[in-house]
Scaffold this active site. Structure first.
Site, PDB file in Angstrom:
ATOM      1  N   GLU A 108       0.703  -1.007  -0.217  1.00 45.96           N
ATOM      2  CA  GLU A 108      -0.076  -0.111  -0.061  1.00 45.96           C
ATOM      3  C   GLU A 108       0.890   1.204   0.028  1.00 45.96           C
ATOM      4  O   GLU A 108       1.463   1.205   0.532  1.00 45.96           O
ATOM      5  CB  GLU A 108      -0.851   0.082   1.200  1.00 45.96           C
ATOM      6  CG  GLU A 108      -1.816  -0.651   1.414  1.00 45.96           C
ATOM      7  CD  GLU A 108      -3.282  -1.202   2.457  1.00 45.96           C
ATOM      8  OE1 GLU A 108      -2.900  -1.709   2.237  1.00 45.96           O
ATOM      9  OE2 GLU A 108      -2.903  -0.429   3.193  1.00 45.96           O
ATOM     10  N   CYS A 157       3.475   8.393   1.196  1.00 43.20           N
ATOM     11  CA  CYS A 157       3.826   7.751   2.367  1.00 43.20           C
ATOM     12  C   CYS A 157       3.705   6.399   1.505  1.00 43.20           C
ATOM     13  O   CYS A 157       2.918   5.357   1.192  1.00 43.20           O
ATOM     14  CB  CYS A 157       2.444   7.276   3.158  1.00 43.20           C
ATOM     15  SG  CYS A 157       2.765   6.194   4.180  1.00 43.20           S
ATOM     16  N   CYS A 214       5.632  -7.573   7.712  1.00 45.81           N
ATOM     17  CA  CYS A 214       6.541  -6.574   8.241  1.00 45.81           C
ATOM     18  C   CYS A 214       7.045  -7.925   9.093  1.00 45.81           C
ATOM     19  O   CYS A 214       5.994  -8.903   9.722  1.00 45.81           O
ATOM     20  CB  CYS A 214       5.975  -5.800   9.134  1.00 45.81           C
ATOM     21  SG  CYS A 214       7.025  -4.840  10.091  1.00 45.81           S
ATOM     22  N   CYS A 236       3.832  -6.099  15.727  1.00 48.34           N
ATOM     23  CA  CYS A 236       3.857  -4.846  16.553  1.00 48.34           C
ATOM     24  C   CYS A 236       1.955  -5.113  16.331  1.00 48.34           C
ATOM     25  O   CYS A 236       1.303  -5.698  15.527  1.00 48.34           O
ATOM     26  CB  CYS A 236       4.034  -2.922  16.399  1.00 48.34           C
ATOM     27  SG  CYS A 236       5.724  -3.265  15.779  1.00 48.34           S
ATOM     28  N   CYS A 266      -1.183  -3.006  14.904  1.00 49.53           N
ATOM     29  CA  CYS A 266      -0.147  -2.597  13.621  1.00 49.53           C
ATOM     30  C   CYS A 266      -1.261  -3.708  12.755  1.00 49.53           C
ATOM     31  O   CYS A 266      -0.744  -4.794  12.750  1.00 49.53           O
ATOM     32  CB  CYS A 266       1.204  -2.290  13.186  1.00 49.53           C
ATOM     33  SG  CYS A 266       1.046  -2.315  11.906  1.00 49.53           S
ATOM     34  N   GLU A 296       9.296  -2.319   7.404  1.00 47.27           N
ATOM     35  CA  GLU A 296      10.173  -1.221   9.267  1.00 47.27           C
ATOM     36  C   GLU A 296      11.545  -1.688   7.429  1.00 47.27           C
ATOM     37  O   GLU A 296      12.363  -2.171   7.723  1.00 47.27           O
ATOM     38  CB  GLU A 296      11.014  -3.055  10.220  1.00 47.27           C
ATOM     39  CG  GLU A 296      12.031  -2.130  10.402  1.00 47.27           C
ATOM     40  CD  GLU A 296      11.899  -1.064  10.676  1.00 47.27           C
ATOM     41  OE1 GLU A 296      11.193  -0.544  11.607  1.00 47.27           O
ATOM     42  OE2 GLU A 296      12.809  -0.072  11.191  1.00 47.27           O
ATOM     43  N   SER A 355      10.470   5.949   8.930  1.00 42.94           N
ATOM     44  CA  SER A 355       9.791   5.722  10.190  1.00 42.94           C
ATOM     45  C   SER A 355      10.267   4.662  11.097  1.00 42.94           C
ATOM     46  O   SER A 355      10.000   3.907  10.123  1.00 42.94           O
ATOM     47  CB  SER A 355       8.488   5.917  10.213  1.00 42.94           C
ATOM     48  OG  SER A 355       7.969   5.675  11.918  1.00 42.94           O
ATOM     49  N   SER A 378       8.334   5.479  15.966  1.00 42.10           N
ATOM     50  CA  SER A 378       7.580   4.750  16.897  1.00 42.10           C
ATOM     51  C   SER A 378       7.836   4.259  18.457  1.00 42.10           C
ATOM     52  O   SER A 378       8.314   3.719  18.215  1.00 42.10           O
ATOM     53  CB  SER A 378       7.433   3.907  16.450  1.00 42.10           C
ATOM     54  OG  SER A 378       6.827   4.374  15.393  1.00 42.10           O
ATOM     55  N   ASN A 419      -5.612   4.286  15.731  1.00 45.94           N
ATOM     56  CA  ASN A 419      -6.426   3.623  14.535  1.00 45.94           C
ATOM     57  C   ASN A 419      -6.776   2.275  14.504  1.00 45.94           C
ATOM     58  O   ASN A 419      -6.512   1.652  14.894  1.00 45.94           O
ATOM     59  CB  ASN A 419      -5.215   3.750  13.025  1.00 45.94           C
ATOM     60  CG  ASN A 419      -6.074   4.342  11.846  1.00 45.94           C
ATOM     61  OD1 ASN A 419      -7.427   3.793  11.596  1.00 45.94           O
ATOM     62  ND2 ASN A 419      -5.802   5.075  11.446  1.00 45.94           N
ATOM     63  N   CYS A 427      -1.429   2.120   6.719  1.00 45.22           N
ATOM     64  CA  CYS A 427      -1.530   1.466   5.651  1.00 45.22           C
ATOM     65  C   CYS A 427      -1.234   0.259   6.963  1.00 45.22           C
ATOM     66  O   CYS A 427      -1.266  -0.034   7.450  1.00 45.22           O
ATOM     67  CB  CYS A 427      -0.391   1.172   5.604  1.00 45.22           C
ATOM     68  SG  CYS A 427       0.540   2.098   4.157  1.00 45.22           S
TER      69      CYS A 427
END
Ligand code: SAH
Ligand code: SF4
Length: 351
Positions: A91, A104, A111, A115, A118, A159, A190, A213, A289, A332
């Site tokens: 994305e 972005c 990933c 986390c 996420c 990441e 990030s 983060s 989110n 994302c």
């Protein structure tokens, strides 16, 4: 196997061309075509047919195909699902600000960091993106909207520091004079906190903005939501951040997703303030989110206000980040998950 020509530095292309008996200015011409967004060698009109043929045999040009696009009804935010030549998809989100367009982009398919809040972390890991696939996301958005992107954030899926070499290559390519020429000061990266890679990045002295983060003021809370904290704890991470600031003279931006009842108490704010005291930094508070299945909820507005005022009283600047495209799940990982779930359920890709 054809090679990925758009991931090559201009200098590498010149060396390859010299081996083919081609002058170095030809390599520069091809490099400029590649970064202007052409998808085939035949579009390179000032290159002879025979050289185009040779290039076609030796190389391929990465591109990103639009699989799905969502446009926000509230603002001009657009979210894309792009696929690459092997069918893998990522994305990317295009946002319009008064100073121009920011994209972005993703750096990995999935990933490994896991986390718990996420959507990407929940979908597992498939592979790293190449530098050219990062560029292809930008080019596809520019072409689709007939615009120039002026700012980039590496905050999509993946990441970035877990794909360090390709990301560094991307940074050099995208900021190069004959490439898209987007300066490092217009780029943010990030990371969830891969400490050794933060040191490595710091030593490169890029003038980009590093976002870290953080999402918690101590190990107890951070290890619960971010498994990476069990490898590199918060004190090691903040030490690496201080080193980064010393090497680059750049302010660090700490991301803090506010999760109701998890990391948003006044005590957490006070602990965070004491940890960050005296650092050249800024804190971005983001209402989390709400990703399906995590059970996490956004902090209440009053909670966020109280949290922010504690930080500010301690002299730490903080803002609540404007969330763009909230109606299209602009964070994302969510679009891809919803598409794969729908596909699994009924083979339907429509919204
Ligand atoms: N892997 C990198 C960059 C991609 S994630 C990193 O973790 O920093 C981009 C940002 O989105 C990170 O700050 C991440 O913590 C945040 N994020 C992920 N899921 C989120 C959610 N559900 N709500 C709010 N922010 C989220
Ligand atoms: Fe990976 Fe970043 Fe998501 Fe964590 S927040 S799982 S590091 S993409």
């Amino acid at each position: 196997m054809p090679e990925d020509i758009k991931s090559m530095y201009e200098q590498e292309l010149k060396e390859a061309f010299s081996e083919m008996g081609e002058p170095s200015y030809r390599a520069s011409q091809v490099y400029q075509w590649l970064h202007s967004g052409v998808k085939s060698f035949d579009e390179m009109t000032n290159i002879s047919k025979s050289l185009r043929q040779k290039l076609m045999e030796k190389y391929y040009i990465s591109s990103a195909a639009i699989e799905k696009k969502l446009v926000s009804d509230y603002d001009d935010t657009k979210k894309y699902l792009f696929s690459f030549r092997d069918g893998e998809a990522v994305e990317s989100v295009l946002m319009k600000y008064h100073h121009g367009y920011t994209s972005c982009i993703s750096t990995q398919v999935g990933c490994r960091m896991g986390c718990t809040f996420c959507a990407t972390g929940k979908s597992g890991f498939s592979r790293n993106l190449t530098a050219s696939e990062m560029i292809a996301q930008l080019q596809a958005e520019q072409e689709d909207n007939q615009i120039r992107i002026s700012n980039i954030v590496l905050m999509g899926m993946g990441e970035p520091l877990d794909n360090f070499d390709n990301v560094v290559r991307f940074l050099h390519l995208v900021s190069s004079e004959h490439g898209m020429n987007i300066g490092m000061r217009h780029i943010s990266l990030s990371t969830c906190g891969l400490v050794p890679k933060i040191y490595e990045l710091a030593d490169k002295k890029f003038q980009l903005t590093l976002s870290v983060s953080l999402h918690a003021p101590n190990n107890q809370i951070r290890s619960r939501t971010m498994p990476v904290n069990r490898r590199y704890d918060i004190d090691e991470l903040l030490k690496a951040c201080r080193y980064y600031i010393k090497q680059t003279n750049r302010r660090i931006s700490f991301e803090y997703a506010m999760i109701d009842g998890v990391n948003d108490s006044d005590a957490a704010a006070r602990e965070l303030a004491s940890k960050l005291k005296g650092m050249l930094c800024h804190v971005n508070l983001i209402p989390v989110n709400e990703v399906g299945g995590t059970g996490y909820q956004k902090s209440k507005r009053e909670r966020m206000q109280s949290f922010i005022s504690i930080l500010e009283k301690s002299g730490i600047t903080a803002t609540v980040r404007r969330t763009l495209g909230s109606d299209i799940n602009a964070s994302c990982g969510q679009l891809k998950r919803s598409v794969s779930r729908k596909n699994a359920a009924k083979g339907d890709e429509s919204k």
